[in-house]
Design an enzyme around this catalytic site. Structure first.
Site, PDB file in Angstrom:
ATOM      1  N   TRP A 127       0.826  -1.177  -0.017  1.00 42.67           N
ATOM      2  CA  TRP A 127      -0.153  -0.502   0.047  1.00 42.67           C
ATOM      3  C   TRP A 127       1.354   1.082   0.222  1.00 42.67           C
ATOM      4  O   TRP A 127       1.271   1.720   1.015  1.00 42.67           O
ATOM      5  CB  TRP A 127      -1.208  -0.102   1.538  1.00 42.67           C
TER       6      TRP A 127
ATOM      7  N   ASP B 253      -1.924  -6.328   8.607  1.00 39.75           N
ATOM      8  CA  ASP B 253      -2.250  -4.691   8.310  1.00 39.75           C
ATOM      9  C   ASP B 253      -3.839  -5.355   7.810  1.00 39.75           C
ATOM     10  O   ASP B 253      -3.846  -6.548   6.336  1.00 39.75           O
ATOM     11  CB  ASP B 253      -1.933  -3.838   7.198  1.00 39.75           C
TER      12      ASP B 253
ATOM     13  N   LYS C  78     -13.934  -0.122   4.382  1.00 40.47           N
ATOM     14  CA  LYS C  78     -14.352  -0.859   3.447  1.00 40.47           C
ATOM     15  C   LYS C  78     -15.006  -1.709   3.785  1.00 40.47           C
ATOM     16  O   LYS C  78     -16.236  -2.216   2.981  1.00 40.47           O
ATOM     17  CB  LYS C  78     -13.213  -1.634   2.228  1.00 40.47           C
TER      18      LYS C  78
HETATM   19  C1  KET Z   1      -3.258  -2.041   3.424  1.00 43.40           C
HETATM   20  C2  KET Z   1      -4.598  -1.196   3.834  1.00 43.40           C
HETATM   21  N1  KET Z   1      -4.266  -0.596   4.918  1.00 43.40           N
HETATM   22  C3  KET Z   1      -5.262   0.400   5.323  1.00 43.40           C
HETATM   23  C4  KET Z   1      -5.452   1.026   4.496  1.00 43.40           C
HETATM   24  C5  KET Z   1      -6.224   2.130   4.810  1.00 43.40           C
HETATM   25  O1  KET Z   1      -7.304   2.630   5.295  1.00 43.40           O
HETATM   26  P1  KET Z   1      -8.099   3.588   5.999  1.00 43.40           P
HETATM   27  O2  KET Z   1      -9.371   4.342   5.612  1.00 43.40           O
HETATM   28  O3  KET Z   1      -7.184   4.486   6.925  1.00 43.40           O
HETATM   29  O4  KET Z   1      -9.095   2.709   7.318  1.00 43.40           O
HETATM   30  C6  KET Z   1      -5.649   0.585   3.318  1.00 43.40           C
HETATM   31  C7  KET Z   1      -6.386   1.514   2.752  1.00 43.40           C
HETATM   32  N2  KET Z   1      -6.296   1.840   1.601  1.00 43.40           N
HETATM   33  C8  KET Z   1      -7.236   2.325  -0.333  1.00 43.40           C
HETATM   34  C9  KET Z   1      -7.320   3.500   0.494  1.00 43.40           C
HETATM   35  C10 KET Z   1      -6.148   4.397   0.934  1.00 43.40           C
HETATM   36  O5  KET Z   1      -5.052   4.478   0.317  1.00 43.40           O
HETATM   37  O6  KET Z   1      -5.960   4.998   1.619  1.00 43.40           O
HETATM   38  C11 KET Z   1      -6.523   2.385  -1.393  1.00 43.40           C
HETATM   39  O7  KET Z   1      -5.894   1.744  -1.434  1.00 43.40           O
HETATM   40  O8  KET Z   1      -6.939   2.760  -2.049  1.00 43.40           O
HETATM   41  C12 KET Z   1      -4.925   0.181   2.590  1.00 43.40           C
HETATM   42  O9  KET Z   1      -5.281  -1.232   1.630  1.00 43.40           O
END
Ligand code: KET
Length: 409
Positions: free
Chosen positions: A137, A218, A254
């Site tokens: 990520w 994660d 998500k």
């Molecule tokens: C692996 C992973 N960990 C944590 C997050 C953080 O999510 P939060 O909204 O803080 O609960 C995301 C979000 N990924 C998507 C959005 C982003 O980049 O923040 C993405 O990869 O599109 C992840 O893909």
């Protein structure tokens, strides 16, 4: 003041820059395959029906107010959040070996874990190295660099097979210094969509045990990958059962569709030992200091919504149904895209599109092809060729397949 050499212009965040460019695009054909956020078959964000019900309950609750939560957040959420990951009746929970803190979604959980490890997980006063998958990520690198944890990468994606570079991963973990921190995606790896098999997880755990490595899980897609919450927590449960001391960053963005409400949790799990509960209490006390100094206490709305659902068996069952709807639609789009590309005879192999799991597919498109598909067809994806499968629907999947066919030829 801050002269340019002190405060240089930073590059725009790739993902949010992509979202901005997509929104600015006036083409009626535009397709958003960028940000990892679920869309329904009409390319619209989906407020889960169960979340709407929980919202209704909350609005009718005469007791609901806007008071501060405790520093560690809403206990009725964090306790259920731990159970969701470790399983109902998990020994670690029963033996009080789990410290849980509600965080600013998954990002806040990764950060709190990073800050805790930067402060307390050292060797001769120096921070131990953290190993990230290559690729991972986009935000992982800067979160850990910001707190001063040195990072290295372990190979993860095999360009040829478009699957897991298992040998490369194992060799890297074996060569890393003992007691390194290893960041592991619990399921639905971002951006590759490639997960180790249960057998491969067992081998990884065995190797990490021998090296005394520290697992940092994660998990941002539990229930979203396979549609089954327990299955998607399999790796985490296995490592906990193997007696690892580990931490887990958990996002509800998500799987609850609570993206902007920033609902998440951080968990520390102590291995079984006579002083395990006492260690856990001490860790919880230090986490509270770090949290208080950064956010004081976490946001209440998303926590209440998730807690209402997780604490009611009928709503929980409906949530599982909603999860099957989202994961099912994504799997259908994987099959649709793959079959369209094979019908078109698009050069290359496309089985990886259905072999991969979760929100994303790592198409294998080059940066040039990504630029071309954006400029010629108004299709937006990250420059590493990752597409968010939820951006596909029955109306645009043919258009996207034809565009991929054109840029690949
Ligand atoms: C692996 C992973 N960990 C944590 C997050 C953080 O999510 P939060 O909204 O803080 O609960 C995301 C979000 N990924 C998507 C959005 C982003 O980049 O923040 C993405 O990869 O599109 C992840 O893909």
């Amino acid at each position: 003041n801050f002269p340019a050499e002190a405060v240089p212009q930073a590059p725009e965040d790739p993902l949010f820059g992509l979202m901005r460019a997509y929104k600015a695009d006036q083409s009626p054909d535009k397709v958003d395959l960028g940000i990892g956020a679920y869309r329904d078959d009409n390319a619209k964000p989906w407020v889960l029906p169960v979340v709407k019900k929980a919202d209704e309950i909350l609005r009718n609750d005469p007791e609901a107010n806007h008071e501060y939560l405790p520093i560690a957040g809403l206990a009725s959420l964090t306790s259920k959040a731990a159970e969701l990951l470790l399983g109902t009746g998990a020994p670690a929970i029963a033996e009080k070996r789990v410290a849980s803190v509600q965080t600013i979604s998954g990002t806040g959980a990764v950060h709190l874990g990073a800050l805790f490890l930067a402060r307390f997980y050292k060797v001769n006063g120096a921070n131990r190295t953290l190993y990230l998958s290559n690729p991972t990520w986009a935000n992982h690198h800067q979160i850990f660099t910001n707190v001063g944890i040195p990072i290295e990468q372990y190979p993860y994606f095999d360009k040829k097979t478009k699957g897991l570079d298992f040998e490369g991963m194992k060799a890297s973990l074996a060569n890393a210094p003992d007691r390194s921190i290893i960041l592991l995606h619990a399921c639905a790896h971002n951006p590759t969509g490639v997960d180790p098999t249960p057998e491969q997880w067992r081998e990884i755990a065995e190797l990490m045990k021998a090296k005394k490595h520290f697992p940092f899980f994660d998990t941002a897609y539990q229930g979203f990958a396979s549609g089954d919450l327990d299955r998607d927590a399999g790796a985490i449960r296995y490592f906990v059962e193997q007696g690892f001391e580990l931490v887990i960053a958990q996002s509800f963005a998500k799987n609850f569709g609570l993206y902007g409400e920033r609902a998440g949790c951080f968990h520390f799990v102590a291995p079984p030992a006579p002083d395990a509960a006492e260690v856990t209490t001490r860790v919880a006390s230090q986490l509270a200091i770090l949290q208080r100094s950064e956010i004081s206490n976490p946001p209440i709305y998303g926590a209440r919504i998730a807690s209402i659902v997780l604490n009611d068996k009928d709503l929980f069952a409906e949530w599982q149904e909603n999860l099957r709807t989202m994961s099912g639609r994504i799997i259908a789009m994987r099959q649709a895209l793959r079959s369209k590309l094979e019908e078109l005879g698009t050069p290359g192999q496309w089985n990886h599109i259905t072999d991969q799991i979760g929100m994303f597919s790592f198409t294998g498109l080059s940066e040039t092809q990504v630029q071309k598909i954006r400029s010629d067809f108004h299709i937006y994806m990250t420059k590493n060729g990752r597409i968010s499968m939820a951006g596909l629907n029955t109306r645009n999947v043919e258009y996207v397949a034809k565009a991929i066919d054109r840029v690949v030829r």
